[in-house]
Scaffold this motif. Structure first.
Motif, PDB file in Angstrom:
ATOM      1  N   UNK A 120       0.849  -1.185   0.000  1.00  0.00           N
ATOM      2  CA  UNK A 120       0.000   0.000   0.000  1.00  0.00           C
ATOM      3  C   UNK A 120       0.886   1.236   0.000  1.00  0.00           C
ATOM      4  N   UNK A 121       0.357   2.349  -0.550  1.00  0.00           N
ATOM      5  CA  UNK A 121       1.120   3.593  -0.608  1.00  0.00           C
ATOM      6  C   UNK A 121       0.258   4.766  -0.166  1.00  0.00           C
ATOM      7  N   UNK A 122       0.863   5.676   0.585  1.00  0.00           N
ATOM      8  CA  UNK A 122       0.221   6.945   0.913  1.00  0.00           C
ATOM      9  C   UNK A 122       0.584   7.896  -0.218  1.00  0.00           C
ATOM     10  N   UNK A 123      -0.427   8.388  -0.936  1.00  0.00           N
ATOM     11  CA  UNK A 123      -0.189   9.161  -2.142  1.00  0.00           C
ATOM     12  C   UNK A 123      -0.896  10.515  -2.114  1.00  0.00           C
ATOM     13  N   UNK A 124      -0.329  11.434  -2.882  1.00  0.00           N
ATOM     14  CA  UNK A 124      -0.996  12.697  -3.190  1.00  0.00           C
ATOM     15  C   UNK A 124      -1.432  12.600  -4.635  1.00  0.00           C
ATOM     16  N   UNK A 125      -2.741  12.701  -4.858  1.00  0.00           N
ATOM     17  CA  UNK A 125      -3.315  12.607  -6.198  1.00  0.00           C
ATOM     18  C   UNK A 125      -4.360  13.693  -6.376  1.00  0.00           C
ATOM     19  N   UNK A 126      -4.694  13.954  -7.631  1.00  0.00           N
ATOM     20  CA  UNK A 126      -5.834  14.796  -7.960  1.00  0.00           C
ATOM     21  C   UNK A 126      -6.951  13.826  -8.326  1.00  0.00           C
ATOM     22  N   UNK A 127      -8.027  13.820  -7.536  1.00  0.00           N
ATOM     23  CA  UNK A 127      -9.071  12.803  -7.672  1.00  0.00           C
ATOM     24  C   UNK A 127     -10.437  13.458  -7.840  1.00  0.00           C
ATOM     25  N   UNK A 128     -11.214  12.917  -8.766  1.00  0.00           N
ATOM     26  CA  UNK A 128     -12.607  13.309  -8.934  1.00  0.00           C
ATOM     27  C   UNK A 128     -13.462  12.267  -8.223  1.00  0.00           C
ATOM     28  N   UNK A 129     -14.199  12.694  -7.203  1.00  0.00           N
ATOM     29  CA  UNK A 129     -15.080  11.807  -6.441  1.00  0.00           C
ATOM     30  C   UNK A 129     -16.508  12.007  -6.927  1.00  0.00           C
ATOM     31  N   UNK A 130     -17.170  10.923  -7.272  1.00  0.00           N
ATOM     32  CA  UNK A 130     -18.566  10.962  -7.719  1.00  0.00           C
ATOM     33  C   UNK A 130     -18.771  11.941  -8.871  1.00  0.00           C
ATOM     34  N   UNK A 131     -17.804  11.965  -9.794  1.00  0.00           N
ATOM     35  CA  UNK A 131     -17.858  12.786 -11.001  1.00  0.00           C
ATOM     36  C   UNK A 131     -17.906  14.283 -10.700  1.00  0.00           C
ATOM     37  N   UNK A 132     -17.430  14.692  -9.524  1.00  0.00           N
ATOM     38  CA  UNK A 132     -17.363  16.104  -9.169  1.00  0.00           C
ATOM     39  C   UNK A 132     -16.012  16.679  -9.583  1.00  0.00           C
ATOM     40  N   UNK A 133     -15.863  17.986  -9.401  1.00  0.00           N
ATOM     41  CA  UNK A 133     -14.607  18.670  -9.697  1.00  0.00           C
ATOM     42  C   UNK A 133     -13.471  17.993  -8.933  1.00  0.00           C
ATOM     43  N   UNK A 134     -12.343  17.709  -9.587  1.00  0.00           N
ATOM     44  CA  UNK A 134     -11.231  17.047  -8.893  1.00  0.00           C
ATOM     45  C   UNK A 134     -10.688  17.878  -7.737  1.00  0.00           C
ATOM     46  N   UNK A 135     -10.255  17.172  -6.681  1.00  0.00           N
ATOM     47  CA  UNK A 135      -9.635  17.803  -5.517  1.00  0.00           C
ATOM     48  C   UNK A 135      -8.325  17.086  -5.223  1.00  0.00           C
ATOM     49  N   UNK A 136      -7.444  17.790  -4.538  1.00  0.00           N
ATOM     50  CA  UNK A 136      -6.190  17.170  -4.107  1.00  0.00           C
ATOM     51  C   UNK A 136      -6.517  16.227  -2.962  1.00  0.00           C
ATOM     52  N   UNK A 137      -5.902  15.064  -2.976  1.00  0.00           N
ATOM     53  CA  UNK A 137      -6.313  13.985  -2.098  1.00  0.00           C
ATOM     54  C   UNK A 137      -5.084  13.275  -1.538  1.00  0.00           C
ATOM     55  N   UNK A 138      -5.041  13.124  -0.221  1.00  0.00           N
ATOM     56  CA  UNK A 138      -3.969  12.375   0.438  1.00  0.00           C
ATOM     57  C   UNK A 138      -4.619  11.192   1.136  1.00  0.00           C
ATOM     58  N   UNK A 139      -4.218   9.973   0.734  1.00  0.00           N
ATOM     59  CA  UNK A 139      -4.759   8.773   1.369  1.00  0.00           C
ATOM     60  C   UNK A 139      -3.919   7.565   0.978  1.00  0.00           C
TER      61      UNK A 139
END
Length: 73
Positions: free
Chosen positions: A22-41
């Motif tokens: 598993x990796x802890x990553x910083x990504x730009x993610x679109x959740x539920x087809x919404x505007x992408x947000x920066x995401x750490x998980x």
């Protein structure tokens, strides 16, 4: 419970890799087809499963960047 959908729009970087792959990553993610947000998980190697994380707007990410500049390492 409604299904949560996601699309990793941009992989920015890996913060930490666990021994189990598993990796802890910083990504730009679109959740539920919404505007992408920066995401750490944490993500599994296939990016099919994830753990709890935090999402940030661009403004929040900029504020975090300024705060981190002040930390003595």
């Amino acid at each position: 419970m409604a299904e949560i959908t996601f699309e990793i729009v941009e992989h920015i970087g890996v913060l930490y890799e666990y021994p189990n792959g598993w990796k802890k990553e910083l990504n730009l993610v679109s959740w539920n087809e919404n505007e992408p947000k920066y995401d750490i998980r944490d993500w599994n190697p296939e990016h099919e499963r994830m753990r709890k994380g935090i999402t940030l707007t661009l403004e929040e990410l900029k504020a975090l960047k300024e705060i981190l500049k002040e930390i003595e390492l």
